[in-house]
Design a protein around this motif. Structure first.
Motif, PDB file in Angstrom:
ATOM      1  N   VAL A  59       1.039   9.990   6.778  1.00  0.00           N
ATOM      2  CA  VAL A  59       2.197  10.661   7.366  1.00  0.00           C
ATOM      3  C   VAL A  59       3.446   9.839   7.066  1.00  0.00           C
ATOM      4  CG1 VAL A  59       3.287  11.451   9.497  1.00  0.00           C
ATOM      5  CG2 VAL A  59       0.822  11.776   9.164  1.00  0.00           C
ATOM      6  N   ALA A  60       3.319   8.508   7.189  1.00  0.00           N
ATOM      7  CA  ALA A  60       4.447   7.632   6.850  1.00  0.00           C
ATOM      8  C   ALA A  60       4.810   7.767   5.374  1.00  0.00           C
ATOM      9  CB  ALA A  60       4.101   6.178   7.175  1.00  0.00           C
ATOM     10  N   ASN A  61       3.792   7.830   4.502  1.00  0.00           N
ATOM     11  CA  ASN A  61       4.063   8.020   3.069  1.00  0.00           C
ATOM     12  C   ASN A  61       4.764   9.348   2.811  1.00  0.00           C
ATOM     13  OD1 ASN A  61       2.808   5.572   2.422  1.00  0.00           O
ATOM     14  ND2 ASN A  61       0.810   6.527   2.096  1.00  0.00           N
ATOM     15  N   ALA A  62       4.335  10.394   3.534  1.00  0.00           N
ATOM     16  CA  ALA A  62       4.954  11.713   3.363  1.00  0.00           C
ATOM     17  C   ALA A  62       6.412  11.711   3.816  1.00  0.00           C
ATOM     18  CB  ALA A  62       4.163  12.767   4.129  1.00  0.00           C
ATOM     19  N   LEU A  63       6.692  11.022   4.909  1.00  0.00           N
ATOM     20  CA  LEU A  63       8.081  10.907   5.368  1.00  0.00           C
ATOM     21  C   LEU A  63       8.930  10.157   4.347  1.00  0.00           C
ATOM     22  CD1 LEU A  63       7.606  10.019   9.144  1.00  0.00           C
ATOM     23  CD2 LEU A  63       8.526  12.162   8.224  1.00  0.00           C
ATOM     24  N   VAL A  95      -0.224  18.401  -2.691  1.00  0.00           N
ATOM     25  CA  VAL A  95      -0.432  17.122  -3.362  1.00  0.00           C
ATOM     26  C   VAL A  95      -1.912  16.728  -3.386  1.00  0.00           C
ATOM     27  CG1 VAL A  95      -0.103  15.668  -1.283  1.00  0.00           C
ATOM     28  CG2 VAL A  95       0.466  14.762  -3.560  1.00  0.00           C
ATOM     29  N   ARG A  96      -2.318  16.155  -4.506  1.00  0.00           N
ATOM     30  CA  ARG A  96      -3.645  15.585  -4.675  1.00  0.00           C
ATOM     31  C   ARG A  96      -3.470  14.224  -5.328  1.00  0.00           C
ATOM     32  NH1 ARG A  96      -4.072  19.382  -2.007  1.00  0.00           N
ATOM     33  NH2 ARG A  96      -5.620  21.058  -2.008  1.00  0.00           N
ATOM     34  N   VAL A  97      -4.134  13.208  -4.758  1.00  0.00           N
ATOM     35  CA  VAL A  97      -3.973  11.848  -5.262  1.00  0.00           C
ATOM     36  C   VAL A  97      -5.346  11.292  -5.641  1.00  0.00           C
ATOM     37  CG1 VAL A  97      -2.981   9.573  -4.847  1.00  0.00           C
ATOM     38  CG2 VAL A  97      -2.060  11.569  -3.640  1.00  0.00           C
ATOM     39  N   SER A 122       0.844  -1.201   0.000  1.00  0.00           N
ATOM     40  CA  SER A 122       0.000   0.000   0.000  1.00  0.00           C
ATOM     41  C   SER A 122       0.878   1.249   0.000  1.00  0.00           C
ATOM     42  CB  SER A 122      -0.905   0.010   1.240  1.00  0.00           C
ATOM     43  OG  SER A 122      -1.759  -1.113   1.262  1.00  0.00           O
ATOM     44  N   GLY A 123       0.329   2.317  -0.535  1.00  0.00           N
ATOM     45  CA  GLY A 123       1.016   3.606  -0.476  1.00  0.00           C
ATOM     46  C   GLY A 123       1.891   3.946  -1.655  1.00  0.00           C
ATOM     47  N   LYS A 124       2.027   3.020  -2.626  1.00  0.00           N
ATOM     48  CA  LYS A 124       2.913   3.307  -3.770  1.00  0.00           C
ATOM     49  C   LYS A 124       2.419   4.520  -4.548  1.00  0.00           C
ATOM     50  CE  LYS A 124       2.605  -0.749  -5.768  1.00  0.00           C
ATOM     51  NZ  LYS A 124       1.717  -1.411  -4.790  1.00  0.00           N
ATOM     52  N   THR A 125       1.141   4.520  -4.873  1.00  0.00           N
ATOM     53  CA  THR A 125       0.599   5.626  -5.676  1.00  0.00           C
ATOM     54  C   THR A 125       0.706   6.942  -4.930  1.00  0.00           C
ATOM     55  OG1 THR A 125      -0.932   4.153  -6.836  1.00  0.00           O
ATOM     56  CG2 THR A 125      -1.457   6.500  -6.840  1.00  0.00           C
ATOM     57  N   THR A 126       0.243   6.956  -3.684  1.00  0.00           N
ATOM     58  CA  THR A 126       0.269   8.194  -2.902  1.00  0.00           C
ATOM     59  C   THR A 126       1.694   8.722  -2.769  1.00  0.00           C
ATOM     60  OG1 THR A 126      -1.712   7.561  -1.674  1.00  0.00           O
ATOM     61  CG2 THR A 126      -0.291   9.216  -0.668  1.00  0.00           C
ATOM     62  N   THR A 127       2.642   7.841  -2.470  1.00  0.00           N
ATOM     63  CA  THR A 127       4.024   8.275  -2.286  1.00  0.00           C
ATOM     64  C   THR A 127       4.619   8.822  -3.576  1.00  0.00           C
ATOM     65  OG1 THR A 127       4.317   6.638  -0.517  1.00  0.00           O
ATOM     66  CG2 THR A 127       6.310   7.571  -1.474  1.00  0.00           C
ATOM     67  N   THR A 128       4.333   8.180  -4.718  1.00  0.00           N
ATOM     68  CA  THR A 128       4.885   8.687  -5.978  1.00  0.00           C
ATOM     69  C   THR A 128       4.282  10.050  -6.323  1.00  0.00           C
ATOM     70  OG1 THR A 128       3.285   7.360  -7.237  1.00  0.00           O
ATOM     71  CG2 THR A 128       5.490   6.452  -6.955  1.00  0.00           C
ATOM     72  N   TYR A 129       3.005  10.254  -6.014  1.00  0.00           N
ATOM     73  CA  TYR A 129       2.407  11.578  -6.257  1.00  0.00           C
ATOM     74  C   TYR A 129       3.042  12.631  -5.346  1.00  0.00           C
ATOM     75  CZ  TYR A 129      -1.319  10.582  -9.606  1.00  0.00           C
ATOM     76  OH  TYR A 129      -2.018  10.277 -10.751  1.00  0.00           O
ATOM     77  N   MET A 130       3.334  12.259  -4.106  1.00  0.00           N
ATOM     78  CA  MET A 130       4.015  13.193  -3.202  1.00  0.00           C
ATOM     79  C   MET A 130       5.404  13.536  -3.716  1.00  0.00           C
ATOM     80  SD  MET A 130       2.977  11.582   0.497  1.00  0.00           S
ATOM     81  CE  MET A 130       1.330  11.752   1.191  1.00  0.00           C
ATOM     82  N   ILE A 131       6.134  12.526  -4.183  1.00  0.00           N
ATOM     83  CA  ILE A 131       7.471  12.769  -4.733  1.00  0.00           C
ATOM     84  C   ILE A 131       7.370  13.662  -5.962  1.00  0.00           C
ATOM     85  CG2 ILE A 131       9.462  11.667  -5.835  1.00  0.00           C
ATOM     86  CD1 ILE A 131       8.861   9.198  -4.022  1.00  0.00           C
ATOM     87  N   ASP A 132       6.414  13.373  -6.823  1.00  0.00           N
ATOM     88  CA  ASP A 132       6.230  14.183  -8.020  1.00  0.00           C
ATOM     89  C   ASP A 132       5.921  15.637  -7.660  1.00  0.00           C
ATOM     90  OD1 ASP A 132       5.728  14.341 -11.019  1.00  0.00           O
ATOM     91  OD2 ASP A 132       3.800  15.027 -10.252  1.00  0.00           O
ATOM     92  N   ALA A 133       5.062  15.839  -6.656  1.00  0.00           N
ATOM     93  CA  ALA A 133       4.717  17.204  -6.242  1.00  0.00           C
ATOM     94  C   ALA A 133       5.939  17.951  -5.723  1.00  0.00           C
ATOM     95  CB  ALA A 133       3.622  17.156  -5.174  1.00  0.00           C
ATOM     96  N   GLY A 134       6.779  17.270  -4.953  1.00  0.00           N
ATOM     97  CA  GLY A 134       7.995  17.898  -4.445  1.00  0.00           C
ATOM     98  C   GLY A 134       8.990  18.220  -5.542  1.00  0.00           C
TER      99      GLY A 134
END
Length: 515
Positions: free
Chosen positions: A326-330, A353-355, A144-156
C-alpha cells in the motif's frame, strides 16, 4: 573491411562475452575538445579534433569512434585493456593518473581526470545528446520496494497512454521490448546509450530503479530525473557500505538537486531526514501529503483502499498483498501525479499491475496459499511474512536461504526473522556463489535457533528438495512462502549459473504432490 563486417576482436579479448548493451542507431559526433573542456580534464595531446560517437568502459564492447573509459578496478586497472580498446576503434581514453601511466605511448589522446568514474556519466550524456532531458525519468531508490514501485509507475503511465521504458532488477524494457538486466542500474555509458535508444524508439517516460551502488559509483551522473522517490531503508549491502549512515548517504544523492520533484515515504526513521519544504510526502501510518484510508484485504490477497492526495481522492484496488505494498502504491501514485498522470489512469494501472517474483502467488488449484517473494534482507523477510501470516488460518511454512559473497551480517538476522514468524522454516541454499553454502546456512540457523518458542527448523541444502519438502508438508489453510530469489531464473554456485526458477519449482512441486 567489407560492408557489414565487424572489427576483429583483439586476441586478449577472444572468448570473453561480447553481449554488448544497446546503442542508438544514430549519434551526433562530438569533438573531443568539447568533452575535454566540459569535463575539465587534462589531455595528453593538443590535437583534439577527433570526433567521438560513443562511450564504453569495457574493451570488448568498443566500437569505432568510442571514448574508452579506463577505470581503476578491485583487481585490475581498466587501462590494462586500453591498447585492445584502441585496436578495436577507440579514438580516445579517459582515465586517472595511474591509468595514464599504464596507457602511455598510445596513438590516441589520453584524457586524465581526478575522478574519471564520477565524470563518466556526464561525459557519456554529452556524447549521446543528453537523452534524459528528452525523457521523463522517474527514479526510485530505497532498500525494499524499488521494483514493485517502478512496475506500478509503469502500469500507470501505460494506462495513461504513454510509451514507456523500464530499467531495473528484473528487466529492462524499451517500448515493450524486453532485455535481461545485468545490474539494477547499468553502468554510466550503457545507461546513457540506453536512454538514447529509448528516445529513438519513441519512449516518453522511464521508471527506473536507482541502487545505492549506482549513486555511490556515479552510474546515474549525467541523468536528469523528472521525479526522484525514496521507499525505505533497512540493513542491506553492508559488504559495500561500511555502515547504515554511509548507505543512507548514498541513497540521499538522488535528492541532491538532480531530481526536479522529490517524493519520500516517511513511515520509517530514515525518510523524514530527506524532507525539505517542497518534498512530497507519503505515509500509511502517519500524516503526509499522500495517505491511504480504509485499507481492506480479501482472502485471495487483493487489497482495496482509498487514496487521499493533494486535491484528489480515489478508490484503489491492488492485486498484491501486504501493507508495505500500500505504501509502494501511494509512492507510485504521488510520482505519477508529479509526472502529470490523472487519477483515473493511476487507478487503472494499480488494479492491473503484476510484479514478477514480488509477493507472486502460485495458484494451480491447490488448497493452500503458495507465494514466491524476492525478500532477501531481514526487514523485507519480516514484512513479507507478516503480510502472509495475517491472512493465513493454518501454518506458515517458509523456505529461505542467503546469498554468498554478500553482506554476511544479515544471515543470522534473516534466520531470526523467519523463525520468529514461521511454524516450519526450511533453511536452504540461495546463490552461494564462491562461498561454502554449508557455512551460510549455519549462520542462518544460528540466528533461527536463538528465537524462543520457535517452530520446527530443517536444513535442506538442495533448493529443489527444500521446496518439495515444504509443499509435501502443506495442508489446507496453510501458506508456503519461498523467499529470497523471486524472479531469478538461475542459481549461482561456484561461479556457474544453473537454470533455476523458484516459481517453476514451486508449481512443479504442487502439481506433483497436491493435485
Amino acid at each position: 573491411m567489407g560492408a557489414g563486417s565487424l572489427p576483429r576482436v583483439p586476441a586478449k579479448l577472444e572468448g570473453k562475452a561480447v553481449n554488448a548493451p544497446p546503442r542508438p542507431v544514430r549519434t551526433e559526433a562530438v569533438p573531443l575538445a568539447t568533452l575535454v573542456a566540459r569535463a575539465d580534464a587534462h589531455a595528453s595531446q593538443s590535437d583534439l579534433d577527433v570526433l567521438v560517437t560513443g562511450a564504453t568502459l569495457r574493451a570488448q564492447h568498443v566500437r569505432p569512434g568510442d571514448l574508452f573509459a579506463a577505470l581503476p578496478g578491485a583487481r585490475v586497472h581498466g587501462a590494462e585493456f586500453a591498447r585492445d580498446a584502441v585496436a578495436a576503434g577507440a579514438v580516445a581514453v579517459l582515465t586517472d593518473e595511474q591509468g595514464a601511466g599504464l596507457a602511455r605511448d598510445l596513438q590516441v589522446p589520453v584524457l586524465t581526470h581526478g575522478d574519471p568514474r564520477g565524470a563518466l556519466g556526464s561525459v557519456a550524456a554529452w556524447i549521446y545528446g543528453e537523452p534524459s532531458l528528452r525523457l521523463s525519468v522517474v527514479g526510485v531508490t530505497g532498500t525494499s520496494g524499488k521494483t514493485t514501485t517502478t512496475y506500478m509507475i509503469d502500469a500507470g503511465l501505460r494506462a495513461a497512454g504513454h510509451t514507456t521504458g523500464l530499467v531495473g532488477t528484473v528487466e529492462t524494457r524499451i517500448a515493450g521490448q524486453r532485455l535481461a538486466s545485468a545490474f539494477t542500474t547499468p553502468e554510466a555509458p550503457d545507461l546513457q546509450a540506453l536512454f538514447a535508444v529509448m528516445v529513438e524508439r519513441g519512449v516518453t517516460h522511464v521508471p527506473m530503479e536507482v541502487s545505492s551502488h549506482a549513486l555511490a559509483l556515479g552510474r546515474v551522473n549525467g541523468t536528469r530525473f523528472a521525479v526522484g522517490a525514496f521507499t525505505n531503508l533497512s540493513q542491506d549491502h553492508l559488504d559495500f557500505h561500511p555502515d547504515m549512515t554511509d548507505y543512507f548517504q548514498a541513497k540521499s544523492l538522488l535528492f541532491d538537486g538532480r531530481s526536479t520533484r522529490e517524493v519520500v515515504c516517511v513511515d520509517g526513521e530514515w525518510g523524514p531526514r530527506l524532507v525539505r519544504p517542497n518534498t512530497i510526502t507519503v505515509a500509511v501510518d502517519k500524516a503526509a501529503d499522500w495517505t491511504a484510508k480504509d485499507v481492506k484485504s480479501t482472502v485471495d490477497g487483493e487489497q482495496t483502499f482509498t487514496v487521499h492526495g493533494p486535491d484528489t481522492v480515489f478508490d484503489a484496488r491492488l492485486p498484491i498483498p501486504g501493507t508495505f505494498n500500500v505504501a509502494n502504491a501511494l509512492l507510485a501514485a504521488a510520482c505519477l501525479t508529479a509526472a502529470g498522470v490523472e487519477a483515473e489512469a493511476i487507478r487503472r494501472g494499480l488494479a492491473e499491475v503484476r510484479v514478477p517474483g514480488r509477493m507472486e502467488r502460485v495458484a494451480v488449484g491447490q488448497r493452500f496459499t503458495a507465494v514466491v517473494d524476492y525478500s532477501h534482507k531481514p526487514a523485507a523477510v519480516a514484512v513479507a511474512l507478516d503480510a502472509i501470516r495475517a491472512k493465513t488460518t493454518g501454518r506458515l511454512i517458509v523456505v529461505l536461504g542467503c546469498g554468498g559473497d554478500r553482506d554476511a551480517a544479515k544471515r543470522p538476522l534473516m534466520g531470526r526473522e523467519a523463525a520468529s514468524r514461521s511454524d516450519l522454516l526450511i533453511v536452504t541454499d540461495d546463490n552461494p556463489r564462491g562461498e561454502d553454502p554449508g557455512k551460510i546456512r549455519a549462520a542462518m540457523i544460528e540466528g533461527a535457533m536463538a528465537v524462543a518458542g520457535r517452530g520446527e527448523i530443517l536444513d535442506i541444502a538442495n533448493r529443489r528438495e527444500a521446496i518439495a519438502a515444504a509443499v509435501a508438508e502443506a495442508r489446507p489453510g496453510d501458506a508456503v512462502v519461498v523467499a529470497g530469489k523471486g524472479h531469478e531464473t538461475g542459481q549461482e554456485v561456484g561461479g556457474v549459473v544453473y537454470p533455476f526458477s523458484d516459481r517453476d519449482e514451486l508449481e512443479a512441486a504442487i502439481r506433483e504432490v497436491s493435485l
